[in-house]
Design a protein around this motif. Structure first.
Motif, mmCIF file in Angstrom:
data_model
loop_
_atom_site.group_PDB
_atom_site.id
_atom_site.type_symbol
_atom_site.label_atom_id
_atom_site.label_comp_id
_atom_site.label_asym_id
_atom_site.label_seq_id
_atom_site.Cartn_x
_atom_site.Cartn_y
_atom_site.Cartn_z
ATOM 1 N N ALA A 291 6.772 -5.252 10.234
ATOM 2 C CA ALA A 291 7.138 -5.685 11.584
ATOM 3 C C ALA A 291 7.508 -4.506 12.492
ATOM 4 N N GLY A 292 6.539 -3.622 12.661
ATOM 5 C CA GLY A 292 6.720 -2.513 13.603
ATOM 6 C C GLY A 292 7.407 -1.301 12.997
ATOM 7 N N LEU A 293 7.658 -1.344 11.671
ATOM 8 C CA LEU A 293 8.449 -0.287 11.042
ATOM 9 C C LEU A 293 7.614 0.943 10.715
ATOM 10 N N LEU A 294 6.468 0.730 10.082
ATOM 11 C CA LEU A 294 5.626 1.842 9.619
ATOM 12 C C LEU A 294 4.197 1.601 10.093
ATOM 13 N N GLY A 295 3.345 2.611 9.877
ATOM 14 C CA GLY A 295 1.919 2.428 10.149
ATOM 15 C C GLY A 295 1.264 1.748 8.959
ATOM 16 N N THR A 296 -0.053 1.788 8.861
ATOM 17 C CA THR A 296 -0.725 1.130 7.740
ATOM 18 C C THR A 296 -1.610 2.115 6.981
ATOM 19 N N ARG A 297 -1.110 3.346 6.821
ATOM 20 C CA ARG A 297 -1.813 4.301 5.972
ATOM 21 C C ARG A 297 -1.295 4.131 4.544
ATOM 22 N N ARG A 298 -1.991 4.752 3.596
ATOM 23 C CA ARG A 298 -1.635 4.577 2.189
ATOM 24 C C ARG A 298 -0.170 4.956 1.939
ATOM 25 N N GLU A 299 0.253 6.067 2.516
ATOM 26 C CA GLU A 299 1.615 6.551 2.333
ATOM 27 C C GLU A 299 2.649 5.521 2.835
ATOM 28 N N ASP A 300 2.311 4.821 3.933
ATOM 29 C CA ASP A 300 3.231 3.805 4.467
ATOM 30 C C ASP A 300 3.398 2.657 3.477
ATOM 31 N N LEU A 323 8.094 1.204 -10.433
ATOM 32 C CA LEU A 323 6.703 1.355 -10.907
ATOM 33 C C LEU A 323 6.336 2.835 -11.002
ATOM 34 N N PRO A 324 5.500 3.199 -11.966
ATOM 35 C CA PRO A 324 5.041 4.587 -12.051
ATOM 36 C C PRO A 324 4.324 4.978 -10.747
ATOM 37 N N GLU A 325 4.434 6.259 -10.412
ATOM 38 C CA GLU A 325 3.855 6.768 -9.173
ATOM 39 C C GLU A 325 2.362 6.421 -9.050
ATOM 40 N N ALA A 326 1.650 6.498 -10.194
ATOM 41 C CA ALA A 326 0.198 6.234 -10.173
ATOM 42 C C ALA A 326 -0.072 4.773 -9.807
ATOM 43 N N ASP A 327 0.786 3.863 -10.279
ATOM 44 C CA ASP A 327 0.608 2.441 -9.968
ATOM 45 C C ASP A 327 0.881 2.173 -8.483
ATOM 46 N N LEU A 328 1.947 2.792 -7.975
ATOM 47 C CA LEU A 328 2.264 2.623 -6.547
ATOM 48 C C LEU A 328 1.095 3.118 -5.694
ATOM 49 N N GLU A 329 0.546 4.242 -6.087
ATOM 50 C CA GLU A 329 -0.571 4.837 -5.363
ATOM 51 C C GLU A 329 -1.774 3.876 -5.368
ATOM 52 N N ALA A 330 -2.028 3.267 -6.519
ATOM 53 C CA ALA A 330 -3.180 2.369 -6.639
ATOM 54 C C ALA A 330 -2.986 1.113 -5.778
ATOM 55 N N ILE A 331 -1.784 0.537 -5.826
ATOM 56 C CA ILE A 331 -1.523 -0.674 -5.021
ATOM 57 C C ILE A 331 -1.633 -0.325 -3.531
ATOM 58 N N ALA A 332 -1.078 0.839 -3.177
ATOM 59 C CA ALA A 332 -1.141 1.261 -1.769
ATOM 60 C C ALA A 332 -2.593 1.459 -1.332
ATOM 61 N N ARG A 333 -3.414 2.000 -2.222
ATOM 62 C CA ARG A 333 -4.837 2.210 -1.909
ATOM 63 C C ARG A 333 -5.523 0.856 -1.689
ATOM 64 N N TYR A 334 -5.191 -0.104 -2.560
ATOM 65 C CA TYR A 334 -5.786 -1.445 -2.439
ATOM 66 C C TYR A 334 -5.423 -2.075 -1.083
ATOM 67 N N LEU A 335 -4.129 -2.023 -0.727
ATOM 68 C CA LEU A 335 -3.678 -2.661 0.512
ATOM 69 C C LEU A 335 -4.247 -1.953 1.745
ATOM 70 N N GLU A 336 -4.296 -0.651 1.684
ATOM 71 C CA GLU A 336 -4.852 0.124 2.798
ATOM 72 C C GLU A 336 -6.302 -0.284 3.071
ATOM 73 N N GLY A 337 -7.011 -0.634 1.991
ATOM 74 C CA GLY A 337 -8.433 -0.988 2.130
ATOM 75 C C GLY A 337 -8.663 -2.415 2.620
ATOM 76 N N LEU A 338 -7.597 -3.221 2.724
ATOM 77 C CA LEU A 338 -7.761 -4.620 3.177
ATOM 78 C C LEU A 338 -7.855 -4.657 4.704
ATOM 79 N N GLU A 339 -8.968 -4.213 5.221
ATOM 80 C CA GLU A 339 -9.078 -4.138 6.684
ATOM 81 C C GLU A 339 -9.655 -5.408 7.273
#
Ligand code: CUA
Length: 339
Positions: A291-300, A323-339
């Motif tokens: 809700a206006g807090l962050l952008g929608t890049r993988r890091e966000d 969660l392990p860093e690698a798992d967080l990275e993977a979930i973030a990658r998945y969500l970032e790709g939901l355009e």
């Protein structure tokens, strides 16, 4: 600390004038931008600016008259009869305030129907539900099933839109300063606001009623498009989520489901069908996260998932920082790709 450093009175006046100029410039800077009621981009918002200007000019005139009377009382040494004093009190204390308030009330109330009466038959309808601390936005396409998104509203320029408002927890208040007035969202009741954007662009909406810990983090984007672009957007949003495009995103999708994210969030076209939290079907294509807090890049996405409560105090979603860093990275990658 002295208010004014220069030693001479003239130096003091110069510093005061400079400060006044800075103050006025800072104030005027607030009159522009995508969240300003003084930079109208909608029918209704322009009338509110008129109301504001009329009231400001009226207040200024009354202030000048009061100052003049004060100066007269202080500096003119002249006795008045009790009768004259009584007349002044009745005129200044009863007649003038009654007349001024009656005119303002009539003028202000005359605007109200345009905001709360139903929009013309066939107008676009958008349903918005306020939650602590995000917005569920539902569209009802003419040819297709209703779909949800969160914290973002897109509207066509030049057409009235009826926004139906509700709340599921506490009182929120829906406000897009550039487009029109604000309206409370009350649990157990439906309220309505009719807006008509007159300019394409990106604006910012906010919750204008204190509603708990993260009230200040309850904003949303409003994107006003040309009608053809709006129709294209509706068609895109109606589609189910994109398939993960690479190995990391596929792993992220699996982890998203394994960790139970789908119990609260829906991603149309997948097993995730939760209704508690925001629909994430096209979350990667939105302009903000949280809700206006962050952008929608993988890091966000990674930060929001791992540090949820640090970023947004009081929010219902549990943080997944364990969660392990690698798992967080993977979930973030998945969500970032939901355009
Ligand atoms: Cu919702 Cu303040």
């Amino acid at each position: 600390m002295p208010f004014c450093a220069p030693s001479s009175p003239a130096g003091c006046v110069a510093v005061s004038l400079w400060r006044a100029r800075v103050f006025v410039l800072v104030c005027l800077a607030g009159c522009e931008g995508r969240q300003s009621a003084l930079a109208p981009a909608g029918r209704g918002a322009d009338r509110l600016v008129d109301l504001f200007l009329w009231m400001s000019v009226g207040a200024l005139l009354i202030w000048i008259v009061v100052l003049a009377l004060t100066a007269y009382g202080a500096f003119v040494d002249k006795a008045h009869s009790a009768r004259a004093a009584e007349r002044l009190v009745i005129a200044g204390g009863v007649v003038v305030p009654t007349a001024v308030l009656a005119v303002l009330l009539t003028y202000g109330l005359s605007m109200l129907p345009s905001f709360v009466e139903a929009a013309p038959e066939g107008s676009l309808k958008v349903h918005v539900v306020g939650h602590q601390w995000w917005w569920r936005v539902r569209y009802f396409p003419k040819d297709g099933a209703p779909f949800d998104l969160a914290n973002e509203i897109q509207l066509p320029v030049g057409a009235p839109v009826e926004i139906e408002l509700e709340s599921r927890d506490v009182i929120h208040s829906f406000w897009i300063p550039s487009l029109g007035g604000k309206m409370d969202m009350i649990p157990g009741r439906k309220t309505r606001l009719v807006l008509e954007p007159t300019k394409a662009g990106v604006f910012r909406g906010v919750c204008a009623e204190y509603c708990g810990d993260s009230h200040a983090f309850m904003a949303f984007s409003v994107i006003v498009l040309e009608p053809e672009a709006f129709d294209r957007w509706i068609a895109e949003q109606s589609r189910p989520a994109l398939e993960p495009s690479d190995e990391l995103a596929r792993r992220g999708h699996e982890l998203f489901l394994e960790n139970g994210c789908g119990a609260c969030h829906a991603v149309r076209g997948t097993r995730a069908d939760g209704v508690i939290g925001p629909d994430l079907t096209h979350v990667g294509g939105r302009s903000s996260l949280g809700a206006g807090l962050l952008g929608t890049r993988r890091e966000d996405f990674r930060r929001f998932i791992a540090e949820t409560h640090r970023l947004k105090p009081g929010v219902q979603m549990p943080a997944f920082g364990m969660l392990p860093e690698a798992d967080l990275e993977a979930i973030a990658r998945y969500l970032e790709g939901l355009e």
